[in-house]
Design an enzyme around this catalytic site. Sequence first.
Site, PDB file in Angstrom:
ATOM      1  N   ARG A 117      14.622  76.921 -16.659  1.00  0.00           N
ATOM      2  CA  ARG A 117      14.813  76.054 -15.587  1.00  0.00           C
ATOM      3  C   ARG A 117      16.452  75.973 -15.706  1.00  0.00           C
ATOM      4  O   ARG A 117      16.939  75.470 -16.831  1.00  0.00           O
ATOM      5  CB  ARG A 117      14.404  74.943 -15.592  1.00  0.00           C
ATOM      6  CG  ARG A 117      14.256  73.993 -14.210  1.00  0.00           C
ATOM      7  CD  ARG A 117      13.693  72.765 -14.529  1.00  0.00           C
ATOM      8  NE  ARG A 117      13.368  72.081 -13.203  1.00  0.00           N
ATOM      9  CZ  ARG A 117      13.377  70.904 -13.101  1.00  0.00           C
ATOM     10  NH1 ARG A 117      13.422  69.919 -13.971  1.00  0.00           N
ATOM     11  NH2 ARG A 117      13.062  70.423 -11.866  1.00  0.00           N
ATOM     12  N   HIS A 133      10.728  72.954  -5.053  1.00  0.00           N
ATOM     13  CA  HIS A 133      10.671  71.869  -3.682  1.00  0.00           C
ATOM     14  C   HIS A 133      11.471  72.404  -2.571  1.00  0.00           C
ATOM     15  O   HIS A 133      12.064  71.654  -2.004  1.00  0.00           O
ATOM     16  CB  HIS A 133      11.171  70.533  -4.080  1.00  0.00           C
ATOM     17  CG  HIS A 133      10.882  70.007  -5.563  1.00  0.00           C
ATOM     18  ND1 HIS A 133       9.809  70.422  -6.154  1.00  0.00           N
ATOM     19  CD2 HIS A 133      11.744  69.390  -6.450  1.00  0.00           C
ATOM     20  CE1 HIS A 133       9.905  69.926  -7.420  1.00  0.00           C
ATOM     21  NE2 HIS A 133      10.939  69.212  -7.475  1.00  0.00           N
ATOM     22  N   HIS A 141       3.908  72.679 -11.167  1.00  0.00           N
ATOM     23  CA  HIS A 141       4.993  71.840 -11.563  1.00  0.00           C
ATOM     24  C   HIS A 141       4.668  70.343 -12.110  1.00  0.00           C
ATOM     25  O   HIS A 141       4.181  69.539 -10.896  1.00  0.00           O
ATOM     26  CB  HIS A 141       5.789  71.789 -10.282  1.00  0.00           C
ATOM     27  CG  HIS A 141       7.154  71.021 -10.565  1.00  0.00           C
ATOM     28  ND1 HIS A 141       8.314  71.762 -11.172  1.00  0.00           N
ATOM     29  CD2 HIS A 141       7.614  69.764 -10.189  1.00  0.00           C
ATOM     30  CE1 HIS A 141       9.419  70.900 -11.077  1.00  0.00           C
ATOM     31  NE2 HIS A 141       8.869  69.672 -10.688  1.00  0.00           N
ATOM     32  N   CYS A 142       4.534  70.205 -13.250  1.00  0.00           N
ATOM     33  CA  CYS A 142       4.253  68.837 -13.794  1.00  0.00           C
ATOM     34  C   CYS A 142       5.286  68.632 -14.913  1.00  0.00           C
ATOM     35  O   CYS A 142       5.929  69.594 -15.543  1.00  0.00           O
ATOM     36  CB  CYS A 142       2.936  68.436 -14.058  1.00  0.00           C
ATOM     37  SG  CYS A 142       2.467  69.948 -15.080  1.00  0.00           S
ATOM     38  N   ASP A 196       4.176  67.358  -9.447  1.00  0.00           N
ATOM     39  CA  ASP A 196       5.286  66.838 -10.014  1.00  0.00           C
ATOM     40  C   ASP A 196       5.039  65.450 -10.783  1.00  0.00           C
ATOM     41  O   ASP A 196       5.858  64.540 -11.155  1.00  0.00           O
ATOM     42  CB  ASP A 196       6.212  66.482  -8.983  1.00  0.00           C
ATOM     43  CG  ASP A 196       7.812  66.210  -9.570  1.00  0.00           C
ATOM     44  OD1 ASP A 196       8.102  66.506 -10.507  1.00  0.00           O
ATOM     45  OD2 ASP A 196       8.502  65.611  -8.717  1.00  0.00           O
ATOM     46  N   TYR A 241      16.766  74.514  -9.528  1.00  0.00           N
ATOM     47  CA  TYR A 241      16.761  73.232  -8.946  1.00  0.00           C
ATOM     48  C   TYR A 241      18.111  72.923  -8.413  1.00  0.00           C
ATOM     49  O   TYR A 241      19.032  72.680  -8.978  1.00  0.00           O
ATOM     50  CB  TYR A 241      16.352  72.153  -9.911  1.00  0.00           C
ATOM     51  CG  TYR A 241      15.640  71.094  -9.128  1.00  0.00           C
ATOM     52  CD1 TYR A 241      15.088  70.978  -7.864  1.00  0.00           C
ATOM     53  CD2 TYR A 241      15.709  69.698  -9.872  1.00  0.00           C
ATOM     54  CE1 TYR A 241      14.977  69.885  -7.097  1.00  0.00           C
ATOM     55  CE2 TYR A 241      15.233  68.418  -9.149  1.00  0.00           C
ATOM     56  CZ  TYR A 241      14.973  68.434  -7.873  1.00  0.00           C
ATOM     57  OH  TYR A 241      14.552  67.366  -7.159  1.00  0.00           O
ATOM     58  N   THR A 284      14.635  66.778 -17.468  1.00  0.00           N
ATOM     59  CA  THR A 284      15.913  66.637 -17.900  1.00  0.00           C
ATOM     60  C   THR A 284      16.243  65.529 -18.788  1.00  0.00           C
ATOM     61  O   THR A 284      17.176  65.551 -19.551  1.00  0.00           O
ATOM     62  CB  THR A 284      16.984  66.479 -16.563  1.00  0.00           C
ATOM     63  OG1 THR A 284      16.829  65.356 -15.951  1.00  0.00           O
ATOM     64  CG2 THR A 284      17.026  67.460 -15.777  1.00  0.00           C
TER      65      THR A 284
HETATM   66  C1  0GY Z   1      11.469  67.031 -10.227  1.00  0.00           C
HETATM   67  C2  0GY Z   1      12.406  66.338  -9.813  1.00  0.00           C
HETATM   68  C3  0GY Z   1      13.310  65.577 -10.304  1.00  0.00           C
HETATM   69  C4  0GY Z   1      13.696  65.426 -11.627  1.00  0.00           C
HETATM   70  C5  0GY Z   1      13.372  66.350 -12.800  1.00  0.00           C
HETATM   71  O1  0GY Z   1      13.985  67.256 -14.800  1.00  0.00           O
HETATM   72  C6  0GY Z   1      13.879  66.214 -14.082  1.00  0.00           C
HETATM   73  O2  0GY Z   1      14.667  65.295 -14.513  1.00  0.00           O
HETATM   74  O3  0GY Z   1      12.882  67.453 -12.444  1.00  0.00           O
HETATM   75  C7  0GY Z   1      14.175  64.641  -9.557  1.00  0.00           C
HETATM   76  O4  0GY Z   1      14.441  63.493 -10.139  1.00  0.00           O
HETATM   77  O5  0GY Z   1      14.274  65.132  -8.345  1.00  0.00           O
HETATM   78  O6  0GY Z   1      11.147  68.290 -10.158  1.00  0.00           O
HETATM   79  O7  0GY Z   1      10.738  66.578 -11.201  1.00  0.00           O
END
Ligand code: 0GY
Length: 294
Positions: free
Chosen positions: A125, A182, A32-33, A250, A158, A78
């Site tokens: 995702r 997570h 997860h990165c 992450d 998520y 995102t």
């Molecule tokens: C993560 C967590 C976050 C953000 C994102 O794609 C993303 O913007 O995943 C977060 O802000 O909790 O898994 O990296």
Amino acid sequence: MIEQKMDADWLVFHPSPKTPDFRLPEGAVDAHCHVFGPSPEFPYAPERKYTPCNAGRDKLFALRDHLGFSRNVIVQATCHGKDNSAMVDACQAAGELARGVASVGAGISVGELEDMHRAGVRGVRFNFVKRLVDETPKDAFLGIADRIQQFGWSIVVYFEAADLEGLEPFLRQLPGTVVVDHMGRPDVTKGVDHADFERFIRLMTENENIWTKVTCPERLTITGPPYDDVAPYCRAIVDRFEDRVLWGTDWPHPNMKSHMPDDGALVDYIPRIALTAERQRKLLVDNPMRLYWA
Ligand code: 0GY
């Protein structure tokens, strides 16, 4: 090309993580990165909820080598919306050493999925975290879930712990392997025996296609490093579901506002949640290889 300025409250990833004391098993996967930009080449999406620091593929690969990982699973962040080009570019550059997880819209064609598959993408995702994305109708997600089955891809989901109850019927409906980010973000002030975490454990017990990432102690903690308050949650999951767990850094740690973790220290956290060499090998090698490289 557009240079996009990062948010004022944004913390930049750790500039010089320690060399971990824990020696990762041969072939370990950081599952997860992310990559962010760099924005002149890969601009952030207009609909993004945050503007991060630039953190491109070369920095990710340098971190991989420094920590002792062999491979990465690069999850679309995102801030890039449904434009997967930075993630796909990183996968192509890494060849067999990386796989990708994309964000796609309901209108994605089979041809576009084929192109991504060739580049190394092996999953999509679905994001339900309201501070990160505007809502997507569940029917749209179900349509995408159906379309990716022919490629053997999995689904990463998520969400926040408070939303699990409402999402359960949807999660139980999803085909193929589903990986929850997570651990479903438990509230670690409540205790591992709390009904909310038990709900998550039950979901995994009753659905053998549901996996989870025992990731992000730095995100879930209240007490801060070395994340003593989160370790029991990760351990509880690894103890029960050693064949359905993944681990990742992450990096570059989107939206960390309280502190920025040292990625080397995060690696040192692994033997506290996977207590035997066999469990560590499953968590870091066998499980991610089976899911993303088979
Ligand atoms: C993560 C967590 C976050 C953000 C994102 O794609 C993303 O913007 O995943 C977060 O802000 O909790 O898994 O990296």
